[in-house]
Write a protein that holds these residues in place. Structure first.
Motif, short mmCIF file in Angstrom:
data_model
loop_
_atom_site.label_atom_id
_atom_site.label_comp_id
_atom_site.label_asym_id
_atom_site.label_seq_id
_atom_site.Cartn_x
_atom_site.Cartn_y
_atom_site.Cartn_z
N PHE A 132 43.65 36.04 38.25
CA PHE A 132 45.01 35.87 38.76
C PHE A 132 46.03 36.52 37.82
O PHE A 132 46.92 37.26 38.25
N ALA A 133 45.91 36.28 36.52
CA ALA A 133 46.86 36.82 35.56
C ALA A 133 46.81 38.35 35.52
O ALA A 133 47.85 39.01 35.38
N SER A 134 45.62 38.93 35.66
CA SER A 134 45.51 40.39 35.65
C SER A 134 46.25 41.00 36.84
O SER A 134 46.98 41.99 36.70
N GLY A 135 46.08 40.41 38.02
CA GLY A 135 46.80 40.89 39.18
C GLY A 135 48.29 40.70 39.05
O GLY A 135 49.10 41.56 39.44
N LEU A 136 48.69 39.55 38.48
CA LEU A 136 50.11 39.28 38.29
C LEU A 136 50.73 40.32 37.36
O LEU A 136 51.87 40.78 37.59
N ALA A 137 50.00 40.71 36.32
CA ALA A 137 50.50 41.76 35.42
C ALA A 137 50.74 43.05 36.18
O ALA A 137 51.74 43.75 35.95
N GLY A 138 49.84 43.39 37.10
CA GLY A 138 50.03 44.58 37.91
C GLY A 138 51.30 44.52 38.74
O GLY A 138 52.04 45.50 38.87
N LEU A 139 51.58 43.34 39.32
CA LEU A 139 52.81 43.19 40.09
C LEU A 139 54.05 43.33 39.20
O LEU A 139 55.04 43.94 39.59
N VAL A 140 53.99 42.76 38.01
CA VAL A 140 55.12 42.89 37.08
C VAL A 140 55.34 44.35 36.72
O VAL A 140 56.47 44.85 36.69
N ASN A 141 54.25 45.07 36.44
CA ASN A 141 54.37 46.48 36.10
C ASN A 141 55.01 47.27 37.24
O ASN A 141 55.82 48.18 37.02
#
Length: 410
Positions: A319-328
């Motif tokens: 979940f956190a890895s995908g969330l980082a992608g959205l933030v980027n």
């Protein structure tokens, strides 16, 4: 001396755009801060005491606003507290979730009051998705009809938040509910009442940006986990919905296992990596009928079960890895987490923090956007459904239609 009736004065008021603008400004202040005083509204809007008194008097005539004496404070002139009129307009809001629904009503202060709530009938007994959908929509329609019968022509909109992909105001597909295209037109018992349909995660994000944890932030990202991942990017209080309204389907980004086929039809969806289905898969359990309840139970068992702890940590990292992608990609000023997203982060905080940091672009790591719990909890979608309906009503056209209807009754 004028002998005009209240109805004729209302019609006169309706034709004067400047008065509508002043009325709208006052109503928006009452909506933004229920219980605000007339003196405070006058100060914020730059109105003289006489103008504020005149506008609020006309709004009382139109049953749009009520005034009650404010508590005495100091030597200043007494003022009043502004609130919705007891006979004023309302909107009916529905939160249609995977396992249940809630039907609520809200006045112009935007506070939903739940009238009915019920779990859906056992969908396992209905092998045909269209039959299950028809049964659920029929049950919700009865609740909406009860609300509309109770409030009569005071109901200005029916606004539905649904766990589904919504295009052009209609359900296109719902992996959570197991539905394909479904017509919700049956939810409106009277043809004169407009129907609004929105994705539940999108509407929860709207509410968080207006009244919740993202209030005051120009660009906010809301992400929630229920059955899969939903969310929205909010810019200046409005969701970025795309060309057809189907934007924000974050759970169908290919952040997951390409070997898994999602109920939506695509492969590798993030949905399948971050909810109760993922936890069950890592534990070797069959897919749960209710992934949300299964995930909550797993979070409760973490302290005593190493296998569950490992599965939850793995899901939190994905979940956190995908969330980082959205933030980027989206560059939000704040990220709000709804549904199971915040309990998941809290339960596996070290793994979540490490995966988020690893996924951020280097320049973002020193100053990432704050990631915070959503403030409105399970009521976010209801608040959002009410908010978008009041946005539609609180216009010159909406107030004019209300004034005309009251004049007709008079």
């Amino acid at each position: 001396m004028s002998t005009a009736s209240p109805a004729s004065r209302s019609l006169s008021f309706r034709t004067r755009d400047s008065r509508w603008r002043g009325a709208l400004a006052v109503l928006q202040e009452m909506r933004r801060e229920p219980g605000v005083t007339r003196a405070a509204v006058a100060q914020r809007l730059g109105l003289s005491s006489g103008s504020a008194t005149e506008i609020t008097a006309r709004l009382r005539e139109l049953a749009l606003l009520a005034e009650t004496p404010a508590a005495a404070s100091g030597r200043g002139r007494p003022t009043t507290v502004l609130g919705p009129h007891p006979d004023g307009p309302v909107v009916v809001a529905v939160d249609l979730r995977q396992e249940d629904y809630r039907c609520a009503v809200a006045a112009l202060d935007g506070r939903p009051e739940v009238l009915e709530a019920e779990a859906h009938a056992d969908r396992a007994a209905d092998r045909a998705a269209d039959r299950a959908a028809g049964r659920a929509v029929g049950t919700v329609a009865r609740a909406v009809r009860h609300a509309c019968d109770r409030y009569g022509d005071r109901v200005r909109f029916v606004s539905v938040a649904v766990a589904a992909t919504v295009r052009h105001g209609r359900i296109a597909q719902s992996a959570a509910l197991g539905w394909d295209a479904v017509d919700l037109g049956a939810l409106v018992p009277h043809p004169g009442v407009p129907l609004l349909v929105g994705n539940d995660a999108t509407l929860a994000g709207v509410a968080e940006s207006r009244y919740g944890a993202a209030a005051g932030t120009a660009v906010a990202l809301h992400v929630t986990i229920e059955v899969g991942v939903g969310g929205t990017l909010i810019v200046d209080g409005r969701p970025v919905e795309g060309m057809t309204g189907a934007g924000g389907e974050f759970g169908h980004l290919p952040f997951g296992d390409r070997g898994l086929r999602c109920p939506c039809g695509a492969r590798g969806c993030w949905d399948l990596a971050v909810d109760g289905r993922a936890i069950a898969r890592h534990l070797g359990d069959p897919p749960p009928r209710d992934p949300r309840t299964y995930a909550r139970a797993a979070l409760d068992r973490m302290a005593e079960d190493a296998a569950v702890r490992s599965a939850v940590n793995r899901v939190a990292g994905d979940f956190a890895s995908g969330l980082a992608g959205l933030v980027n990609a989206l560059d939000p000023g704040v990220v709000t987490l709804g549904g199971l997203a915040e309990p998941l982060r809290a339960a596996a905080a070290p793994r979540f923090a490490a995966a988020l940091q690893d996924g951020l672009m280097r320049f973002r790591r020193a100053d990432p956007p704050p990631v915070v719990a959503a403030a409105l909890g399970e009521d976010g979608a209801l608040h959002g459904a009410v908010a978008v309906a009041l946005d539609r009503f609180l216009t010159e056209e909406g107030l004019a239609a209300w004034a005309s209807a009251r004049a007709g009754r008079g």
